[in-house]
Design a protein around this motif. Structure first.
Motif, mmCIF file in Angstrom:
data_model
loop_
_atom_site.group_PDB
_atom_site.id
_atom_site.type_symbol
_atom_site.label_atom_id
_atom_site.label_comp_id
_atom_site.label_asym_id
_atom_site.label_seq_id
_atom_site.Cartn_x
_atom_site.Cartn_y
_atom_site.Cartn_z
ATOM 1 N N ASN A 1 15.036 18.201 -28.958
ATOM 2 C CA ASN A 1 13.836 19.157 -29.187
ATOM 3 C C ASN A 1 13.203 19.654 -27.974
ATOM 4 O OD1 ASN A 1 11.141 19.805 -29.947
ATOM 5 N ND2 ASN A 1 11.183 18.562 -31.800
ATOM 6 N N TYR B 1 16.435 18.302 -38.097
ATOM 7 C CA TYR B 1 15.635 17.094 -38.664
ATOM 8 C C TYR B 1 15.799 17.011 -40.016
ATOM 9 C CZ TYR B 1 12.898 16.470 -34.250
ATOM 10 O OH TYR B 1 12.412 16.068 -33.160
ATOM 11 N N GLU B 2 16.046 18.251 -40.551
ATOM 12 C CA GLU B 2 15.888 18.028 -42.258
ATOM 13 C C GLU B 2 17.025 17.267 -42.767
ATOM 14 O OE1 GLU B 2 18.626 21.641 -40.871
ATOM 15 O OE2 GLU B 2 16.451 20.831 -40.387
ATOM 16 N N VAL C 1 12.527 7.101 -36.322
ATOM 17 C CA VAL C 1 12.028 7.630 -37.535
ATOM 18 C C VAL C 1 12.755 9.118 -37.929
ATOM 19 C CG1 VAL C 1 10.098 8.261 -39.158
ATOM 20 C CG2 VAL C 1 9.762 6.623 -37.357
ATOM 21 N N ASN D 1 15.629 11.060 -33.279
ATOM 22 C CA ASN D 1 15.188 11.412 -34.626
ATOM 23 C C ASN D 1 16.224 12.425 -35.457
ATOM 24 O OD1 ASN D 1 13.656 9.235 -34.405
ATOM 25 N ND2 ASN D 1 11.776 10.402 -34.169
ATOM 26 N N ASN E 1 9.270 18.329 -27.645
ATOM 27 C CA ASN E 1 8.799 16.895 -27.205
ATOM 28 C C ASN E 1 9.576 16.523 -26.035
ATOM 29 O OD1 ASN E 1 11.367 15.996 -27.787
ATOM 30 N ND2 ASN E 1 10.766 15.124 -29.631
ATOM 31 N N GLY F 1 13.917 12.565 -38.455
ATOM 32 C CA GLY F 1 13.410 13.682 -39.229
ATOM 33 C C GLY F 1 11.924 13.977 -38.411
ATOM 34 N N LYS F 2 11.514 12.910 -37.619
ATOM 35 C CA LYS F 2 10.131 13.060 -37.139
ATOM 36 C C LYS F 2 9.999 13.602 -35.670
ATOM 37 C CE LYS F 2 5.983 10.544 -36.054
ATOM 38 N NZ LYS F 2 5.168 9.124 -36.243
ATOM 39 N N GLU F 3 9.398 14.499 -35.330
ATOM 40 C CA GLU F 3 9.132 14.842 -34.052
ATOM 41 C C GLU F 3 7.991 14.026 -33.360
ATOM 42 O OE1 GLU F 3 7.175 18.657 -31.395
ATOM 43 O OE2 GLU F 3 8.287 19.041 -33.199
ATOM 44 N N ASP F 4 8.490 13.568 -32.106
ATOM 45 C CA ASP F 4 8.009 12.201 -31.540
ATOM 46 C C ASP F 4 8.163 12.527 -30.153
ATOM 47 O OD1 ASP F 4 7.093 9.770 -30.355
ATOM 48 O OD2 ASP F 4 8.115 8.688 -32.171
#
Length: 348
Positions: free
Chosen positions: A125, A303-304, A88, A17, A128, A90-93
């Protein structure tokens, strides 16, 4: 010793992501990269085709199910998984974190078995990826365990090299981690890396103080006088060109760093803030002290800007070139060590 001309560069995909896949694609859209290496991406062909379509890239991938089936002059993708992944940007998952770990573990096993020559890791990340099975602050600690090394985060460019006595440690805990044994081990790791990996004879190393103004004779902490200074003196007496502790606030601004081959910072931000200020986009994170070569770009998952086609691949590309250079330098060093009459390189 194997011919290092066409080096097999293993690449872990990082956080799907984030910007990892984008900088990989942008790097190898330049087909001249295949003159230097055979890239092997640990992910899945389905996943990489998703990114190709999203970024409207003309890149072509060679999907394989086993590292041993990779092809020279192709951008290889090892199918670590085959299912579709919900990406998705930009989303932390947490689920995406599992795929980052799968990629890293598969690439590391290939590195250990000699199926790839070097490892270049895209950003992860650190939150996560955590699980009961994978409980490491980041790449460096995981690779130290897998490769049984005294790892050290070494941020490098041609002009500036910064090592860390402590890396992912809370600031409040830094002094208790800086022991005589750690100082000796980390400086030895940097010294050895400068000689073997960067072919620098008799390297000069500067060490930054733990406290402001090196403690001001104990007024602002006594760790520099009690631990750092005497240990550095002992190391210097052994024959190494090690100097310090230097007050960190003026060391980089005064360009004093240019007088040394490497700088040892006492803690993470003390070293990385000036390094990234001076070298951002050109710097490389190299894990020194391992029997295998691993590098990564000097930035995170971003992510931004993920998915917006705005990521700059320059640091990732530099990480590949640095890994190749270090791999070749090590080969040359080993050859020279076996033939002591061979002329050693001059300091660079």
């Amino acid at each position: 010793m194997k011919n290092p001309e066409k080096i097999k560069v293993g690449i872990s995909i990082g956080d799907l992501n984030g910007i990892g896949a984008e900088i990989i694609i942008k790097t190898f859209e330049d087909t001249r990269m295949l003159d230097f290496c055979t890239p092997i991406i640990f992910a899945s062909n389905k996943t990489m085709m998703f990114f190709k379509k999203h970024f409207k890239s003309s890149i072509n991938f060679q999907g394989v199910n086993d590292v041993s089936h990779t092809v020279e002059n192709k951008i290889n993708v090892v199918n670590v998984w085959k299912e579709n992944v919900n990406i998705v940007f930009g989303k932390e998952d947490a689920n995406i974190g599992k795929y980052a770990v799968k990629s890293l573990e598969s690439a590391t096993q290939a590195l250990k078995k000699g199926l790839i020559d070097v490892l270049v890791t895209a950003p992860i990340n650190k939150h996560n990826i955590q699980s009961q099975e994978f409980n490491f602050p980041g790449h460096t600690d995981y690779l130290a365990k897998e490769l049984n090394g005294n790892s050290l985060m070494f941020m490098v460019t041609d002009e500036l090299k910064v090592g860390l006595l402590t890396d992912h440690v809370p600031v409040k805990d830094v002094p208790q981690h800086i022991t005589k044994q750690r100082i000796i081990e980390k400086i030895e790791t940097v010294y050895t890396s400068l000689v073997k990996d960067f072919r620098i004879n008799r390297p000069k190393i500067a060490v930054l103080a733990i406290n402001p103004h090196a403690g001001d004779n104990g007024v602002i902490g006594d760790e520099d006088d009690k631990i750092l200074r005497p240990t550095l003196q002992e190391i210097k007496e052994s024959g190494k060109l090690v100097y310090g502790p230097y007050s960190a606030d003026s060391f980089f601004g005064s360009s004093n760093y240019k007088n040394f081959d490497a700088v040892m910072a006492s803690y993470h931000d003390q070293g990385l803030i000036p390094f990234k200020t001076i070298s951002f986009g050109e710097g490389v994170n190299f894990t020194a002290g391992l029997n295998k070569v691993r590098t990564s770009p000097d930035h995170g998952i971003a992510y931004e800007i993920a998915g917006k086609n705005q990521a700059n691949e320059s640091s990732f590309k530099e990480a590949i070139f640095t890994a190749i250079k270090i791999f070749r330098n090590r080969n040359e060093y080993e050859k020279a060590s076996k033939n002591p009459l061979k002329k050693q390189p001059k300091k660079i």
